[in-house]
Write an enzyme that holds these catalytic residues in place. Structure first.
Site, mmCIF file in Angstrom:
data_model
loop_
_atom_site.group_PDB
_atom_site.id
_atom_site.type_symbol
_atom_site.label_atom_id
_atom_site.label_comp_id
_atom_site.label_asym_id
_atom_site.label_seq_id
_atom_site.Cartn_x
_atom_site.Cartn_y
_atom_site.Cartn_z
ATOM 1 N N HIS A 154 0.833 -1.206 0.000
ATOM 2 C CA HIS A 154 0.000 0.000 0.000
ATOM 3 C C HIS A 154 0.871 1.260 0.000
ATOM 4 O O HIS A 154 0.603 2.214 -0.729
ATOM 5 C CB HIS A 154 -0.930 -0.003 1.216
ATOM 6 N N ARG A 155 1.913 1.257 0.810
ATOM 7 C CA ARG A 155 2.792 2.432 0.888
ATOM 8 C C ARG A 155 3.533 2.671 -0.424
ATOM 9 O O ARG A 155 3.701 3.816 -0.861
ATOM 10 C CB ARG A 155 3.798 2.263 2.030
#
Length: 201
Positions: free
Chosen positions: A37-38
């Site tokens: 996600h990051r």
């Protein structure tokens, strides 16, 4: 009747599914947790798997090499709320239709599911070995430099579940609704208990 979603999932497949329903998954399930996600949202790094119409799992599995193939040993869910600040953008950018994890998620994910027609579901905690038996094959793996838990394991699953729908395509949130219901009942229950144990100091 048992409700089974098969990837690629279309918007119309999700229309009649409501928060609180129990569903199962056939097809592609990709493990995607914190770093994935990051990398997409913060670092603007493209994910090397096409997630349109697919499903992701907030999970860090245990796998082992078996010849030239990977074998799934255990694949339990991790806490979905850790991905809350990213999930709306993640849904928008990837086109993912089904998110599987542990526990509920918040308003950011509600908005993402409502706007882009996706579901968040909960896989029962403590059933990681059972989940592994529902993985027919690990088809690909990406970002192995992140280590086993954070790698993207592209799995083909059969009757994966049970999955409890916690957020539906209308943004209804089962966990948040239940919190309010339980809170409304709490005072009366506490009062009743106190009547029976008032002698305890």
């Amino acid at each position: 009747m048992k409700k089974v979603l098969t990837t690629p999932i279309k918007d119309e497949d999700l229309v009649d599914i409501k928060a609180g329903d129990v569903i199962y998954l056939n097809g592609t399930l990709v493990t995607c947790r914190d770093v994935c996600h990051r990398r997409l949202i913060e670092l603007k790094r493209e994910i090397p798997v096409d997630l349109r119409g697919k499903a992701i799992f907030h999970a860090g599995p245990i796998v082992k090499k078996n010849g030239d193939k990977w074998e799934m040993i255990s694949i339990g869910p991790t806490t979905s709320m850790r991905m809350e600040s990213f999930e709306k953008e993640f849904i928008e950018q990837t086109g993912v239709k089904l998110i599987v994890g542990k526990g509920g998620m918040g308003p950011n994910t509600e908005e993402g599911c409502k706007t882009h027609k996706a579901l968040h579901t909960i896989f029962p905690a403590g059933c990681a070995v059972l989940a592994a038996t529902q993985v027919e094959e690990i088809e690909e793996v990406h970002w192995t430099e992140l280590g086993m838990p954070e790698s993207l394991w592209v799995c083909r699953v059969k009757d994966f579940g049970p999955l409890i729908v916690s957020i539906d395509t209308h943004g209804n949130n089962l966990i948040e609704t239940n919190k309010k219901l339980f809170a409304d009942k709490r005072d009366a229950i506490v009062d009743e208990i106190c009547e029976h144990v008032h002698y305890i100091k």
